[in-house]
Scaffold this active site. Structure first.
Site, PDB file in Angstrom:
ATOM      1  N   GLY A  86     -24.272   1.567   2.728  1.00  0.00           N
ATOM      2  CA  GLY A  86     -24.269  -0.502   2.210  1.00  0.00           C
ATOM      3  C   GLY A  86     -23.332  -0.631   1.107  1.00  0.00           C
ATOM      4  N   GLU A 107     -27.503   7.197   1.369  1.00  0.00           N
ATOM      5  CA  GLU A 107     -26.411   7.517   2.039  1.00  0.00           C
ATOM      6  C   GLU A 107     -24.977   6.479   1.877  1.00  0.00           C
ATOM      7  OE1 GLU A 107     -28.099   8.441   5.710  1.00  0.00           O
ATOM      8  OE2 GLU A 107     -28.125   5.971   6.478  1.00  0.00           O
ATOM      9  N   GLY A 120     -21.439   5.641   1.658  1.00  0.00           N
ATOM     10  CA  GLY A 120     -19.973   6.235   2.313  1.00  0.00           C
ATOM     11  C   GLY A 120     -18.805   4.776   1.403  1.00  0.00           C
ATOM     12  N   ARG A 121     -19.198   3.856   1.332  1.00  0.00           N
ATOM     13  CA  ARG A 121     -18.100   3.026   0.978  1.00  0.00           C
ATOM     14  C   ARG A 121     -17.672   2.701  -0.752  1.00  0.00           C
ATOM     15  NH1 ARG A 121     -16.430  -1.214   3.656  1.00  0.00           N
ATOM     16  NH2 ARG A 121     -17.734  -0.687   5.353  1.00  0.00           N
ATOM     17  N   ARG A 152      -8.893  -1.312   8.515  1.00  0.00           N
ATOM     18  CA  ARG A 152      -9.640  -2.651   8.074  1.00  0.00           C
ATOM     19  C   ARG A 152      -9.566  -4.415   7.988  1.00  0.00           C
ATOM     20  NH1 ARG A 152     -12.497  -2.899   4.198  1.00  0.00           N
ATOM     21  NH2 ARG A 152     -13.867  -3.853   4.658  1.00  0.00           N
ATOM     22  N   TYR A 178     -10.674  -6.915  10.484  1.00  0.00           N
ATOM     23  CA  TYR A 178     -11.910  -7.514  10.383  1.00  0.00           C
ATOM     24  C   TYR A 178     -11.386  -8.488   9.256  1.00  0.00           C
ATOM     25  CZ  TYR A 178     -14.559  -3.250  10.683  1.00  0.00           C
ATOM     26  OH  TYR A 178     -15.526  -1.867   9.966  1.00  0.00           O
ATOM     27  N   CYS A 228       3.067  -2.822  18.461  1.00  0.00           N
ATOM     28  CA  CYS A 228       3.634  -3.895  18.379  1.00  0.00           C
ATOM     29  C   CYS A 228       1.585  -4.005  19.318  1.00  0.00           C
ATOM     30  CB  CYS A 228       3.754  -3.360  19.862  1.00  0.00           C
ATOM     31  SG  CYS A 228       5.295  -2.158  20.505  1.00  0.00           S
ATOM     32  N   GLU A 229       0.928  -5.391  17.864  1.00  0.00           N
ATOM     33  CA  GLU A 229       0.397  -5.741  18.031  1.00  0.00           C
ATOM     34  C   GLU A 229       0.258  -6.145  16.688  1.00  0.00           C
ATOM     35  OE1 GLU A 229      -2.847  -6.185  19.767  1.00  0.00           O
ATOM     36  OE2 GLU A 229      -2.400  -4.627  21.365  1.00  0.00           O
TER      37      GLU A 229
HETATM   38  C1  LIG Z   1     -21.485   3.507   8.011  1.00  0.00           C
HETATM   39  C2  LIG Z   1     -22.939   4.197   7.486  1.00  0.00           C
HETATM   40  C3  LIG Z   1     -23.420   4.525   6.573  1.00  0.00           C
HETATM   41  C4  LIG Z   1     -22.157   4.835   5.204  1.00  0.00           C
HETATM   42  O1  LIG Z   1     -22.610   3.042   5.096  1.00  0.00           O
HETATM   43  P1  LIG Z   1     -20.724   2.575   3.865  1.00  0.00           P
HETATM   44  O2  LIG Z   1     -21.416   0.844   3.981  1.00  0.00           O
HETATM   45  O3  LIG Z   1     -19.780   3.536   3.899  1.00  0.00           O
HETATM   46  O4  LIG Z   1     -21.679   2.620   2.303  1.00  0.00           O
HETATM   47  C5  LIG Z   1     -24.292   5.193   6.051  1.00  0.00           C
HETATM   48  N1  LIG Z   1     -25.249   5.425   6.945  1.00  0.00           N
HETATM   49  C6  LIG Z   1     -25.351   4.665   8.233  1.00  0.00           C
HETATM   50  C7  LIG Z   1     -26.261   5.062   9.542  1.00  0.00           C
HETATM   51  C8  LIG Z   1     -23.963   4.625   8.895  1.00  0.00           C
HETATM   52  O5  LIG Z   1     -23.564   4.253   9.745  1.00  0.00           O
END
Ligand SMILES: *Cc1c(COP(=O)(O)O)cnc(C)c1O
Length: 420
Positions: free
Chosen positions: A230, A272, A274-275, A310, A314, A341-342
């Site tokens: 997150g 954990e 990702g982004r 995205r 959003y 077509c959206e």
């Molecule tokens: C999506 C998700 C992440 C990664 O979120 P980011 O916003 O990409 O950092 C980590 N853990 C869980 C359980 C998720 O669903």
């Protein structure tokens, strides 16, 4: 003029396009590795720090392999994601399996790989026990409910489907303790794309206090806390990146106050994300196919929501550079669209850009996470290739573009002829 720097030249892009036509996502290996090292360095002040890359953000094994080399594990939430991790050589407790509404075969696969299983619900304890047997180490996901304010993408925790309530955590850990589970973790994930570092420090504090309460009441020892993902990224050029060291130092302080002073150390700290790991180092490269002037001015590209959801999903901002026109004034207002077509198939609405012409190459920034991965085939649109820009300036295709054959592969077209 607000702008964002690019790690490549127009010449390099032309060279790539000569071999791999647009649209494609381009990932900057150098940027990914340097960022991974910055993150590890900043968080190295925390006990046993480990990042598990959230595979869903960029589920490409070449990228996961790069991150493995940088010392990251994998956070998986489905069988294919577990297989992706396994195929890149990430196994055992380098995998965090954080899923929800989980099928039995995925629990079995996670257990077989020796992954850390992070349970989403109190009822999953018995389910896991019956379907796969309880492992030695189990983690539970906490949903703080009204205790914690959520943010725009993930919403308010009490409206979110994830995790255990506080009471259920006590019940669940007690049950597992009595069943002989020896090692425990605690997890939460209550933010997405959050730019305020204090948010993560507050989350750590909440979890540390909860660990103190549960440990005190149940006499169990926690081995790690997983602060989730997150961490946000500055999609807009006026935003600032999250300072890793501010989070790390803040968490370190709370750790001293709550964990060390209560004799609960050592407690390992996991993330954990990702982004923030790959997001800023990915670019969707697309060519302008048509210019259209009706009540508004439209730039029609050869990419669409199949390549990047995205903005349509959003209303997310993604910065756009018109390649080769970086120094021109952004005096023209456009909607930058795809071909679905959206009507929400737009990468930007009312965006000020230099004058755009057919054939111009647009670079859509920050597509390295939740970009390619979210793509879909609606309207018969095909997903693009993924190209890796290597550290030596060369490039490699790490996923080919889909073809019409891929679109038909799940259909028995021969059977159609005998079907009436
Ligand atoms: C999506 C998700 C992440 C990664 O979120 P980011 O916003 O990409 O950092 C980590 N853990 C869980 C359980 C998720 O669903």
């Amino acid at each position: 003029m607000v702008s964002k720097a690019l790690p490549f030249t127009k010449e390099k892009i032309s060279e790539i396009i000569a071999q791999y036509p647009t649209p494609f996502h381009l990932y900057d290996e150098n940027g990914i590795r340097e960022n991974a090292r910055r993150l590890k360095e900043a968080f190295s002040i925390l006990e046993g720090f480990q990042e598990f890359f959230a595979v869903k953000a960029l589920p490409n094994p070449y990228i996961i392999k790069i991150l493995k080399e940088e010392g990251f594990g994998a956070d998986c939430s489905s069988l294919p994601e577990l297989l992706l991790a396994e195929n890149t050589g990430i196994v055992g407790e380098s995998i965090m399996f954080s899923s929800n509404d989980t099928p039995a075969d995925e629990f079995r696969k996670a257990k077989e790989l020796g992954a850390i299983i992070n349970l989403d619900d109190v009822s999953h304890i018995k389910f896991l026990e019956d379907e796969a047997g309880l492992p030695e180490l189990v983690c539970c996901r906490y949903n703080p409910g009204p205790l914690k304010e959520g943010n725009a993408i993930i919403g308010r925790p009490e409206e979110a489907k994830y995790g255990f309530t506080r009471e259920q955590l006590f019940e669940g850990y007690r049950y597992m303790r009595d069943k002989g589970v020896k090692r425990f973790g605690l997890h939460t994930m209550v933010a997405s794309n959050e730019l305020n570092p204090r948010y993560f420090v507050e989350t750590a504090k909440l979890l540390f206090e909860l660990i103190a309460d549960i440990s005190g009441e149940l006499g169990i020892k926690f081995e790690f806390v997983n602060l989730g993902g997150g961490i946000g990224i500055p999609y807009h050029p006026k935003q600032e990146p999250v300072p890793y060291d501010v989070i790390a130092r803040g968490v370190r302080e709370e750790y001293a106050k709550i964990i060390e002073s209560n004799g609960l150390a050592p407690l390992k700290i996991y993330l954990e994300c990702g982004r923030v790991i790959t997001g800023p180092y990915g670019y969707l490269v697309t060519t302008v196919r048509h210019m259209k002037h009706i009540y508004k001015d439209y730039v029609g590209t050869d990419a669409c929501m199949a390549n990047l959801m995205r903005p349509g999903l959003y209303g997310a901002y993604h910065h756009i550079t018109v390649l080769g026109k970086e120094d021109e004034q952004p005096c023209f207002k456009y909607d930058v669209t795809g071909s679905l077509c959206e009507n929400n198939d737009k990468f930007a609405i009312d965006r000020m850009l230099p004058q755009v012409q057919r054939g111009d190459i647009l670079v859509i920034h920050d597509t390295g996470a939740h970009g390619y991965a979210m793509g879909f085939n609606y309207n018969g649109k095909l997903r693009s290739a993924e190209i890796l820009l290597r550290q030596d300036g060369s490039f490699a295709q790490i996923r080919r573009a889909e073809t019409v054959d891929d679109y038909f592969v799940t259909l028995d077209m021969a059977g159609l002829n005998s079907f009436s």
